[in-house]
Design a protein around this motif. Structure first.
Motif, mmCIF file in Angstrom:
data_model
loop_
_atom_site.group_PDB
_atom_site.id
_atom_site.type_symbol
_atom_site.label_atom_id
_atom_site.label_comp_id
_atom_site.label_asym_id
_atom_site.label_seq_id
_atom_site.Cartn_x
_atom_site.Cartn_y
_atom_site.Cartn_z
ATOM 1 N N GLY A 14 -1.709 -2.719 17.654
ATOM 2 C CA GLY A 14 -2.423 -1.488 17.308
ATOM 3 C C GLY A 14 -1.915 -0.791 16.062
ATOM 4 O O GLY A 14 -2.709 -0.415 15.189
ATOM 5 N N PRO A 15 -0.593 -0.578 15.926
ATOM 6 C CA PRO A 15 -0.077 0.105 14.730
ATOM 7 C C PRO A 15 -0.392 -0.626 13.430
ATOM 8 O O PRO A 15 -0.731 0.002 12.423
ATOM 9 C CB PRO A 15 1.435 0.162 14.982
ATOM 10 C CG PRO A 15 1.555 0.172 16.471
ATOM 11 C CD PRO A 15 0.459 -0.743 16.942
ATOM 12 N N LEU A 16 -0.297 -1.962 13.427
ATOM 13 C CA LEU A 16 -0.593 -2.731 12.216
ATOM 14 C C LEU A 16 -2.067 -2.615 11.861
ATOM 15 O O LEU A 16 -2.427 -2.383 10.693
ATOM 16 C CB LEU A 16 -0.215 -4.201 12.415
ATOM 17 C CG LEU A 16 -0.492 -5.136 11.233
ATOM 18 C CD1 LEU A 16 0.293 -4.705 10.000
ATOM 19 C CD2 LEU A 16 -0.151 -6.586 11.600
ATOM 20 N N ILE A 17 -2.942 -2.757 12.855
ATOM 21 C CA ILE A 17 -4.380 -2.661 12.601
ATOM 22 C C ILE A 17 -4.745 -1.267 12.107
ATOM 23 O O ILE A 17 -5.576 -1.110 11.203
ATOM 24 C CB ILE A 17 -5.169 -3.025 13.873
ATOM 25 C CG1 ILE A 17 -4.988 -4.525 14.173
ATOM 26 C CG2 ILE A 17 -6.655 -2.693 13.725
ATOM 27 C CD1 ILE A 17 -5.619 -4.985 15.466
ATOM 28 N N ALA A 18 -4.113 -0.231 12.659
ATOM 29 C CA ALA A 18 -4.370 1.144 12.210
ATOM 30 C C ALA A 18 -3.962 1.317 10.751
ATOM 31 O O ALA A 18 -4.647 2.003 9.977
ATOM 32 C CB ALA A 18 -3.620 2.132 13.097
ATOM 33 N N LYS A 19 -2.856 0.682 10.354
ATOM 34 C CA LYS A 19 -2.401 0.783 8.963
ATOM 35 C C LYS A 19 -3.390 0.142 8.008
ATOM 36 O O LYS A 19 -3.605 0.624 6.888
ATOM 37 C CB LYS A 19 -1.026 0.123 8.805
ATOM 38 C CG LYS A 19 0.148 1.028 9.082
ATOM 39 C CD LYS A 19 0.256 2.138 8.050
ATOM 40 C CE LYS A 19 1.457 3.018 8.306
ATOM 41 N NZ LYS A 19 1.513 4.165 7.353
ATOM 42 N N TRP A 20 -4.007 -0.955 8.425
ATOM 43 C CA TRP A 20 -4.963 -1.649 7.551
ATOM 44 C C TRP A 20 -6.146 -0.759 7.180
ATOM 45 O O TRP A 20 -6.809 -1.002 6.181
ATOM 46 C CB TRP A 20 -5.471 -2.914 8.236
ATOM 47 C CG TRP A 20 -4.484 -4.027 8.273
ATOM 48 C CD1 TRP A 20 -3.406 -4.205 7.453
ATOM 49 C CD2 TRP A 20 -4.477 -5.142 9.169
ATOM 50 N NE1 TRP A 20 -2.729 -5.345 7.785
ATOM 51 C CE2 TRP A 20 -3.362 -5.949 8.834
ATOM 52 C CE3 TRP A 20 -5.299 -5.536 10.220
ATOM 53 C CZ2 TRP A 20 -3.057 -7.123 9.511
ATOM 54 C CZ3 TRP A 20 -4.999 -6.713 10.902
ATOM 55 C CH2 TRP A 20 -3.893 -7.498 10.552
ATOM 56 N N ARG A 21 -6.403 0.250 7.947
ATOM 57 C CA ARG A 21 -7.543 1.133 7.690
ATOM 58 C C ARG A 21 -7.200 2.226 6.671
ATOM 59 O O ARG A 21 -8.084 2.994 6.268
ATOM 60 C CB ARG A 21 -8.005 1.768 8.996
ATOM 61 C CG ARG A 21 -8.400 0.745 10.057
ATOM 62 C CD ARG A 21 -8.976 1.417 11.281
ATOM 63 N NE ARG A 21 -10.265 2.019 10.967
ATOM 64 C CZ ARG A 21 -10.840 2.984 11.685
ATOM 65 N NH1 ARG A 21 -10.212 3.486 12.742
ATOM 66 N NH2 ARG A 21 -12.018 3.465 11.338
ATOM 67 N N LYS A 22 -5.931 2.301 6.260
ATOM 68 C CA LYS A 22 -5.512 3.340 5.319
ATOM 69 C C LYS A 22 -5.447 2.779 3.897
ATOM 70 O O LYS A 22 -5.026 1.636 3.689
ATOM 71 C CB LYS A 22 -4.143 3.898 5.724
ATOM 72 C CG LYS A 22 -4.159 4.595 7.085
ATOM 73 C CD LYS A 22 -2.794 5.172 7.416
ATOM 74 C CE LYS A 22 -2.832 5.901 8.764
ATOM 75 N NZ LYS A 22 -1.510 6.493 9.105
ATOM 76 N N PRO A 23 -5.849 3.569 2.908
ATOM 77 C CA PRO A 23 -5.806 3.104 1.513
ATOM 78 C C PRO A 23 -4.395 2.669 1.112
ATOM 79 O O PRO A 23 -3.412 3.350 1.415
ATOM 80 C CB PRO A 23 -6.244 4.346 0.715
ATOM 81 C CG PRO A 23 -7.039 5.160 1.678
ATOM 82 C CD PRO A 23 -6.392 4.935 3.026
ATOM 83 N N GLY A 24 -4.323 1.541 0.458
ATOM 84 C CA GLY A 24 -3.036 1.024 0.005
ATOM 85 C C GLY A 24 -2.381 0.070 0.981
ATOM 86 O O GLY A 24 -1.422 -0.618 0.634
ATOM 87 N N TYR A 25 -2.882 0.020 2.215
ATOM 88 C CA TYR A 25 -2.282 -0.838 3.236
ATOM 89 C C TYR A 25 -3.273 -1.873 3.758
ATOM 90 O O TYR A 25 -3.076 -2.440 4.826
ATOM 91 C CB TYR A 25 -1.782 0.007 4.410
ATOM 92 C CG TYR A 25 -0.682 0.969 4.041
ATOM 93 C CD1 TYR A 25 0.660 0.586 4.086
ATOM 94 C CD2 TYR A 25 -0.989 2.268 3.649
ATOM 95 C CE1 TYR A 25 1.668 1.475 3.746
ATOM 96 C CE2 TYR A 25 0.016 3.165 3.301
ATOM 97 C CZ TYR A 25 1.334 2.772 3.360
ATOM 98 O OH TYR A 25 2.335 3.652 3.015
ATOM 99 N N GLU A 26 -4.329 -2.135 3.021
ATOM 100 C CA GLU A 26 -5.436 -2.962 3.510
ATOM 101 C C GLU A 26 -5.021 -4.360 3.944
ATOM 102 O O GLU A 26 -5.638 -4.942 4.829
ATOM 103 C CB GLU A 26 -6.522 -3.076 2.439
ATOM 104 C CG GLU A 26 -7.207 -1.762 2.085
ATOM 105 C CD GLU A 26 -6.487 -0.992 0.971
ATOM 106 O OE1 GLU A 26 -7.064 -0.010 0.476
ATOM 107 O OE2 GLU A 26 -5.364 -1.396 0.605
ATOM 108 N N ILE A 27 -3.978 -4.929 3.335
ATOM 109 C CA ILE A 27 -3.542 -6.283 3.705
ATOM 110 C C ILE A 27 -2.046 -6.311 4.036
ATOM 111 O O ILE A 27 -1.392 -7.347 3.888
ATOM 112 C CB ILE A 27 -3.862 -7.308 2.596
ATOM 113 C CG1 ILE A 27 -3.228 -6.890 1.259
ATOM 114 C CG2 ILE A 27 -5.368 -7.506 2.449
ATOM 115 C CD1 ILE A 27 -3.334 -7.968 0.181
#
Length: 223
Positions: free
Chosen positions: A88-101
């Motif tokens: 969950g935490p990793l997937i949530a980060k992917w939704r934030k600008p700059g952390y897409e990958i």
């Protein structure tokens, strides 16, 4: 019985789980195989690189169904997170600008790095010193997961092809078909066939789509 089946033996999964169960189990088996791989000739840290990449791939599959294709129910997604099948935490980060990958949460945990900074794989390649340009992170094996640096829709890993050639073009086409944004693939304007099987209409096909199998097999063969 697989470890995943034992873990979920007495739990009733939400609707839709049966359509992705085979893919998730394949990822879990790859993870198990990676843990049991012989580590002779490798540094201790390198033994974990393949594990981190498989973990990223599994969660990207779930993220794609939930937030790109928008074909996974919120109930199923939250259940996957509660059962620790999805990160969950990793997937949530992917939704934030700059952390897409972003390759791993380890890359941004400042306590794990010198001087309280993040991993060098978070620094764009164009801004790095020459000696760090193609050096993998010692924990994850990621060369770069900075926005704009990725290849095939994901980070540049230690074993990501870097040469421009026919093999890379084929790999890129396969990745676009499997992981690319909606409407991008072999059939312009339509979602790839594997995605339709994995989630969209939840049809009645019995076999896992060839493109999923090809991607999973490719991961198995990577050292």
């Amino acid at each position: 019985m697989s470890g995943l089946k034992r873990k979920l033996k007495n739990k009733k999964p939400p609707e839709g789980w049966d359509m992705i169960e085979e893919v998730i189990e394949d990822f879990e088996q790859q993870m198990k195989d990676a843990v049991n791989d012989e580590h002779e000739g490798k540094r201790k840290c390198e033994a974990n690189w393949k594990i981190h990449r498989i973990h990223w791939e599994k969660n990207r599959f779930i993220y794609d169904l939930m937030y790109v294709r928008k074909v996974m129910s919120r109930e199923l997604f939250e259940w996957l997170c509660r059962e620790k099948i999805a990160d969950g935490p990793l997937i949530a980060k992917w939704r934030k600008p700059g952390y897409e990958i972003l390759c791993s949460m380890l890359a941004i945990q400042k306590g794990n790095h010198n001087f309280g900074t993040t991993s060098h794989c978070r620094v764009p390649l164009r801004l790095r010193a020459a000696q760090q340009r193609v050096t993998p992170d010692v924990q994850t094996g990621c060369v770069s997961c900075a926005s704009g640096d990725g290849k095939f829709g994901g980070p540049i890993w230690w074993n990501t092809p870097m040469d421009d050639g026919e093999a890379q073009e084929e790999s890129e086409q396969q990745n676009r078909s499997t992981w690319g944004p909606a409407g991008v693939g072999d059939n312009e304007g339509s979602a790839p066939e594997g995605r339709k099987r994995a989630a969209a209409e939840f049809d009645d096909e019995d076999e896992l789509p060839d493109e999923f199998r090809a991607r999973l097999e490719a991961l198995k063969k990577q050292a």
